[in-house]
Design a protein around this motif. Sequence first.
Motif, short mmCIF file in Angstrom:
data_model
loop_
_atom_site.label_atom_id
_atom_site.label_comp_id
_atom_site.label_asym_id
_atom_site.label_seq_id
_atom_site.Cartn_x
_atom_site.Cartn_y
_atom_site.Cartn_z
N ASP A 146 40.75 40.06 -40.72
CA ASP A 146 39.36 40.23 -40.32
C ASP A 146 39.31 40.29 -38.81
O ASP A 146 39.29 39.28 -38.13
CB ASP A 146 38.53 39.05 -40.85
N SER A 147 39.30 41.50 -38.26
CA SER A 147 39.35 41.63 -36.80
C SER A 147 38.01 41.97 -36.18
O SER A 147 37.90 42.08 -34.98
CB SER A 147 40.37 42.71 -36.43
N GLY A 148 36.99 42.13 -36.98
CA GLY A 148 35.69 42.51 -36.45
C GLY A 148 34.80 41.32 -36.18
O GLY A 148 35.10 40.19 -36.56
N PRO A 149 33.68 41.56 -35.53
CA PRO A 149 32.77 40.46 -35.21
C PRO A 149 31.93 40.00 -36.41
O PRO A 149 31.43 38.89 -36.41
CB PRO A 149 31.86 41.06 -34.13
N ILE A 150 31.80 40.84 -37.42
CA ILE A 150 31.02 40.49 -38.59
C ILE A 150 31.97 39.98 -39.66
O ILE A 150 32.96 40.63 -39.99
CB ILE A 150 30.23 41.71 -39.12
N PRO A 151 31.68 38.77 -40.24
CA PRO A 151 32.59 38.23 -41.24
C PRO A 151 32.69 39.13 -42.48
O PRO A 151 31.68 39.67 -42.92
CB PRO A 151 31.99 36.88 -41.62
N GLN A 152 33.89 39.28 -43.00
CA GLN A 152 34.12 40.09 -44.19
C GLN A 152 34.39 39.18 -45.37
O GLN A 152 35.17 38.25 -45.28
CB GLN A 152 35.33 41.01 -43.97
N ARG A 153 33.73 39.45 -46.47
CA ARG A 153 33.94 38.67 -47.69
C ARG A 153 35.26 39.07 -48.34
O ARG A 153 35.65 40.24 -48.30
CB ARG A 153 32.82 38.94 -48.69
N VAL A 154 35.92 38.10 -48.94
CA VAL A 154 37.14 38.36 -49.68
C VAL A 154 36.75 38.47 -51.15
O VAL A 154 36.12 37.58 -51.69
CB VAL A 154 38.16 37.22 -49.48
N GLY A 155 37.12 39.57 -51.78
CA GLY A 155 36.83 39.75 -53.20
C GLY A 155 35.44 40.30 -53.44
O GLY A 155 34.49 39.53 -53.61
N VAL A 156 35.33 41.60 -53.48
CA VAL A 156 34.03 42.23 -53.66
C VAL A 156 33.46 41.91 -55.04
O VAL A 156 32.30 41.54 -55.17
CB VAL A 156 34.15 43.77 -53.46
N LEU A 157 34.28 42.02 -56.07
CA LEU A 157 33.80 41.72 -57.43
C LEU A 157 33.46 40.24 -57.57
O LEU A 157 32.48 39.89 -58.23
CB LEU A 157 34.85 42.12 -58.47
N LYS A 158 34.26 39.37 -56.97
CA LYS A 158 34.02 37.93 -57.04
C LYS A 158 32.62 37.58 -56.52
O LYS A 158 31.97 36.68 -57.04
CB LYS A 158 35.10 37.20 -56.25
N HIS A 159 32.16 38.30 -55.50
CA HIS A 159 30.85 38.01 -54.93
C HIS A 159 29.72 38.80 -55.59
O HIS A 159 28.58 38.38 -55.57
CB HIS A 159 30.86 38.29 -53.43
N SER A 160 30.05 39.94 -56.18
CA SER A 160 29.01 40.77 -56.79
C SER A 160 28.64 40.32 -58.20
O SER A 160 27.47 40.39 -58.59
CB SER A 160 29.47 42.23 -56.84
N VAL A 161 29.62 39.85 -58.97
CA VAL A 161 29.36 39.50 -60.38
C VAL A 161 28.29 38.42 -60.52
O VAL A 161 27.37 38.56 -61.33
CB VAL A 161 30.68 39.13 -61.10
N PRO A 162 28.33 37.30 -59.76
CA PRO A 162 27.25 36.31 -59.92
C PRO A 162 25.87 36.87 -59.60
O PRO A 162 24.89 36.48 -60.23
CB PRO A 162 27.63 35.20 -58.93
N GLN A 163 25.79 37.80 -58.67
CA GLN A 163 24.50 38.41 -58.36
C GLN A 163 24.03 39.28 -59.52
O GLN A 163 22.85 39.27 -59.88
CB GLN A 163 24.60 39.24 -57.08
N TRP A 164 24.96 40.05 -60.09
CA TRP A 164 24.60 40.90 -61.23
C TRP A 164 24.13 40.06 -62.41
O TRP A 164 23.23 40.47 -63.14
CB TRP A 164 25.79 41.73 -61.66
N LEU A 165 24.74 38.90 -62.59
CA LEU A 165 24.38 38.04 -63.72
C LEU A 165 22.99 37.42 -63.55
O LEU A 165 22.39 36.99 -64.52
CB LEU A 165 25.43 36.94 -63.91
N ARG A 166 22.49 37.37 -62.32
CA ARG A 166 21.15 36.81 -62.07
C ARG A 166 20.05 37.87 -62.13
O ARG A 166 18.86 37.55 -62.04
CB ARG A 166 21.11 36.14 -60.69
N LEU A 167 20.43 39.13 -62.24
CA LEU A 167 19.46 40.23 -62.23
C LEU A 167 19.29 40.82 -63.63
O LEU A 167 20.18 40.72 -64.46
CB LEU A 167 19.93 41.33 -61.27
N PRO A 168 18.15 41.48 -63.89
CA PRO A 168 18.01 42.18 -65.16
C PRO A 168 19.02 43.31 -65.25
O PRO A 168 19.40 43.84 -64.22
CB PRO A 168 16.58 42.74 -65.10
N PRO A 169 19.49 43.67 -66.39
CA PRO A 169 19.11 43.24 -67.73
C PRO A 169 19.90 42.02 -68.22
O PRO A 169 19.70 41.57 -69.35
CB PRO A 169 19.47 44.46 -68.58
N LEU A 170 20.78 41.44 -67.39
CA LEU A 170 21.63 40.34 -67.85
C LEU A 170 20.95 38.97 -67.75
O LEU A 170 21.25 38.09 -68.56
CB LEU A 170 22.93 40.32 -67.06
N ALA A 171 20.08 38.76 -66.79
CA ALA A 171 19.49 37.43 -66.56
C ALA A 171 18.84 36.83 -67.81
O ALA A 171 19.06 35.64 -68.09
CB ALA A 171 18.50 37.50 -65.41
#
Length: 198
Positions: A146-171
């Motif tokens: 991570d060489s940039g000034p903005i922090p980069q998340r590790v694991g795109v799916l790891k961070h996206s799946v919980p958000q998807w699970l909180r949104l319709p149609p899954l919520a």
Amino acid sequence: MARRRTLRPEEEDLWQSVARTAQPLHPQKSPSLDQLRSPLPTESSQKAEQPEPIRTFRVGERAQTVLGHDLSPSISDSMTRAPLRMDAKAFAQMSRGKLSPEARIDLHGMTLAEAHPELIRFVLNAQSQGLRLVLVITGKGKRMEDSGPIPQRVGVLKHSVPQWLRLPPLAPAILQVAEAHLKHGGSGAYYVYLRRSR
């Protein structure tokens, strides 16, 4: 806003005669007329703080960045703070890995565009089949520099799946989401406890 003007000599005399008869409300705090008229201190008379010298930088040298900065709480922290909506005894068993998932989906190697519809299909099919506990494997993600000034998340799916699970149609189909026990994948997987289908 009124413009300030200088007093004419007769106005100055009148002001001085009135000022001599006035009694100050706070004598120790009121400045004298001479102090009010004194010029502002110059830069040379003030002790200016010297700024810290700037370190020299050579062309081709890497900038020093602060590592480990994170602006939002981790997924684990946000999940532990989430309210408990399922039976406390069943949640304790699930958290300790005592309950085994009835179905699992592995999203490793998928892009976000591929993984999202697969997750929706999997969860809704599992609920319609009457399953209660399913496992969603996302992986932990690859740690990259991570060489940039903005922090980069590790694991795109790891961070996206919980958000998807909180949104319709899954919520509406989900009762609880928790990080999996080590024997089921640890932080690279999630338990999804489903509501009973009606």
